[in-house]
Design an enzyme around this catalytic site. Structure first.
Site, PDB file in Angstrom:
ATOM      1  N   GLU A 156      -5.747   3.300   3.857  1.00  0.00           N
ATOM      2  CA  GLU A 156      -4.589   2.037   3.643  1.00  0.00           C
ATOM      3  C   GLU A 156      -5.151   1.387   2.629  1.00  0.00           C
ATOM      4  OE1 GLU A 156      -2.015   1.036   6.787  1.00  0.00           O
ATOM      5  OE2 GLU A 156      -1.228  -1.038   5.431  1.00  0.00           O
ATOM      6  N   HIS A 162      -2.344   0.555  16.748  1.00  0.00           N
ATOM      7  CA  HIS A 162      -3.509   0.769  17.521  1.00  0.00           C
ATOM      8  C   HIS A 162      -4.087   0.193  18.782  1.00  0.00           C
ATOM      9  CE1 HIS A 162      -2.466  -2.442  13.915  1.00  0.00           C
ATOM     10  NE2 HIS A 162      -3.179  -1.937  13.149  1.00  0.00           N
ATOM     11  N   GLU A 187       0.556   0.822   1.422  1.00  0.00           N
ATOM     12  CA  GLU A 187       2.175   0.014   2.046  1.00  0.00           C
ATOM     13  C   GLU A 187       2.292  -0.973   0.697  1.00  0.00           C
ATOM     14  OE1 GLU A 187       0.729  -2.500   5.575  1.00  0.00           O
ATOM     15  OE2 GLU A 187       2.138  -4.008   4.080  1.00  0.00           O
ATOM     16  N   ASP A 201       4.632  -9.216   4.945  1.00  0.00           N
ATOM     17  CA  ASP A 201       4.977  -8.342   6.230  1.00  0.00           C
ATOM     18  C   ASP A 201       6.810  -7.621   6.539  1.00  0.00           C
ATOM     19  OD1 ASP A 201       2.788  -6.500   5.811  1.00  0.00           O
ATOM     20  OD2 ASP A 201       1.952  -7.312   7.802  1.00  0.00           O
ATOM     21  N   ASP A 227       3.898   2.607   4.424  1.00  0.00           N
ATOM     22  CA  ASP A 227       4.128   2.150   4.912  1.00  0.00           C
ATOM     23  C   ASP A 227       4.980   0.836   4.301  1.00  0.00           C
ATOM     24  OD1 ASP A 227       1.899   1.636   7.414  1.00  0.00           O
ATOM     25  OD2 ASP A 227       1.095   1.071   7.126  1.00  0.00           O
ATOM     26  N   HIS A 251       0.818  -4.118  -0.149  1.00  0.00           N
ATOM     27  CA  HIS A 251      -0.435  -4.561  -0.303  1.00  0.00           C
ATOM     28  C   HIS A 251      -0.823  -3.949  -1.660  1.00  0.00           C
ATOM     29  CE1 HIS A 251      -1.512  -3.485   3.718  1.00  0.00           C
ATOM     30  NE2 HIS A 251      -1.616  -5.128   4.140  1.00  0.00           N
ATOM     31  N   ASP A 277       5.909  -0.911   9.392  1.00  0.00           N
ATOM     32  CA  ASP A 277       5.160  -2.352   9.413  1.00  0.00           C
ATOM     33  C   ASP A 277       5.470  -3.741   9.425  1.00  0.00           C
ATOM     34  OD1 ASP A 277       2.667  -2.898   9.542  1.00  0.00           O
ATOM     35  OD2 ASP A 277       1.448  -2.268   7.777  1.00  0.00           O
ATOM     36  N   ASP A 332       0.137 -11.990   2.822  1.00  0.00           N
ATOM     37  CA  ASP A 332       0.600 -10.008   3.745  1.00  0.00           C
ATOM     38  C   ASP A 332       1.476 -10.789   4.083  1.00  0.00           C
ATOM     39  OD1 ASP A 332       1.736  -8.045   4.648  1.00  0.00           O
ATOM     40  OD2 ASP A 332      -1.110  -7.442   5.560  1.00  0.00           O
TER      41      ASP A 332
END
Ligand code: XLS
Ligand code: CA
Ligand code: CA
Length: 456
Positions: free
Chosen positions: A252, A121, A288, A329, A316, A291, A359, A327
């Site tokens: 996404e 980002h 992802e 990750d 992802d 998600h 990610d 989440d």
């Protein structure tokens, strides 16, 4: 096992790290050692980058990428505790100097790991200044260094994205904020980041709907907010074309967090949104699976749905914890899940220009520097195994053949006419009157599961 001092004892070492010139001393380039023992974790046992499978190398199929935010900006802090991941290149400031040192560490990491892509980002790599001019200047300076390091190590940018959710100005959303001034901030940020992504040769540009959703329907005009989100996407398409950025635009999906309802709920919702607003020719999806499970679906569901509808652009590749509702990750370590994803990717002929972006973040308890390597290596080996298994499933053709056979009635006669949209309700009635009740046919789920298990 670790050659590094415990996190708590490491601090104020930023200068000595710079002096030594190496940020990960004691770790060399990670090699392929298929015969390595179970306790050897700093090598690949399955990922053999140059090995060919179904006409492409493993590297070409997998297109691994490391994300900057978790791996180089993650501190291990959570709502209950302070940072635990004390990295030796960090001096505790948000200075340009620190940002540059961190970036050099990141590229050394990518190089040693043998991953060809990274993602970031705008705000991950450069500090925000007091004004937009200053912020953009910082981004120019850090992206100059990124360009230099990309070419030094032969590393490419899989995608760039704008952080439209961390700054307090975005607390009520960015493109869906009720204030057009905030919308303008988001637009200005996307404009700059499209330029930076182009400058770095980025192959895609992502929009993850950070706070584009709502906390209460009572204070929200859902229709206007979605119209505004589409308006930002239209501006992005126009600007992308104007500056000649040829990367793929991606959305996404995520169902919730940070807002209780995110507009980009899941793959089918986003595809419906894109079609409603005439954006479906310009956008694909970055899925992802973490998600996807938050949306209440199976891990592979959105990858498969997006792919079959022609919208799978990138993945992802991280996982959540199905026993938690948020989440997490985590690094993907489940070979079966990864195999279902790789099967979909092989079936669509690959992911390029997308890739498999990690990610993921190491757990806050995984405090050793080498854990950064061990986690990525474990995930890469998971997907390498998954690629091999999925290729075998498809080469054998047994499972695909059985699926095809389930639908064979649609290959000819009435079924074919239905698929071609040439049949009528009157014909349906006539068919039933003539043939009576259909035969009962077993779905044979357990047989499919047993056959699949035979490959894993
Ligand atoms: C957050 C998202 C985010 C995007 C990039 O849940 O996964 O990290 O991938 O903004
Ligand atoms: Ca993501
Ligand atoms: Ca996530």
């Amino acid at each position: 096992m670790s050659s590094f001092a415990p996190a708590a004892k490491r601090s104020k070492t930023a200068e000595s790290v710079t002096d030594s010139g190496e940020f990960f001393p004691g770790i060399g380039k990670i090699g392929f050692k298929p015969k390595a023992g179970p306790k050897e974790v700093l090598c690949f046992k399955h990922y053999n980058a140059s090995e060919k499978i179904r006409g492409k190398t493993m590297e070409e199929w997998l297109r691994f990428s490391v994300c900057y935010w978790h791996t180089f900006r993650g501190t291990g802090a959570d709502p209950f505790g302070f940072p635990t991941l004390i990295r030796p290149w960090e001096d505790g400031t948000d200075s340009i100097e620190n940002a540059k040192r961190r970036m050099r560490a990141a590229f050394e990491f990518l190089h040693k790991l043998g991953v060809k892509y990274w993602t970031f980002h705008d705000r991950d790599i450069a500090p925000e200044g007091a004004t937009l001019e200053e912020t953009n200047k910082n981004l120019d300076e850090l992206s100059d260094l990124a360009l230099e390091l990309q070419s030094k190590y032969g590393i490419k940018l899989l995608w760039g994205t704008s952080n439209l959710f961390a700054n307090p100005r975005y607390m009520n959303g960015a493109a869906t904020n009720p204030d057009p001034h905030v919308f303008a901030c988001a637009g200005a940020q996307v404009k700059k980041m499209l330029e930076i992504t182009k400058k770095l040769g980025g192959e895609n540009f992502i929009f993850w709907g950070g706070r584009e959703g709502y906390q209460s329907i009572l204070n929200t005009d859902v229709k206007r907010e979605m119209d505004h989100m589409a308006a930002l996407f239209k501006m992005a398409i126009a600007y992308k074309n104007k500056i000649g950025f040829t990367g793929q635009l991606l959305i996404e999906p995520k169902p919730k967090e940070p807002t209780k309802h995110q507009y980009d709920y899941d793959a089918q919702t986003v595809i419906g949104f894109l079609k409603s607003y005439g954006l479906d020719k310009d956008f694909k999806l970055n899925i992802e699976p973490n998600h996807t499970t938050l949306a209440g679906h199976g891990y592979e569901h959105d990858v498969v749905v997006a792919s079959k509808l022609g919208f799978l652009g990138s993945v992802d590749s991280n996982t959540g914890s199905t026993d938690l509702g948020w989440d997490t990750d985590q690094f993907p370590m489940d070979v079966k899940n990864a195999t279902l994803v790789m099967k979909a990717i092989i079936e669509q002929g690959g992911l390029a220009p997308g890739g498999l972006n990690f990610d993921c973040k190491v757990r806050r308890e995984s405090t050793d520097l080498e854990d950064m390597f061990v986690s990525h290596i474990g995930a890469m080996d998971t997907f390498a195994r998954a690629l091999r298994i999925a290729a075998k499933v498809l080469d054998d053709g047994i499972l695909p053949g059985l699926v095809k056979d389930r639908y064979h009635g649609f290959d000819s006669g009435l079924g074919k006419k239905i698929e071609e949209n040439k049949a009528t309700l009157e014909e349906m009635e006539a068919h039933v009157l003539k043939h009576g009740e259909p035969e009962v046919r077993s779905g044979k789920q357990e047989m499919f599961e047993s056959i699949f298990n035979g490959y894993v």
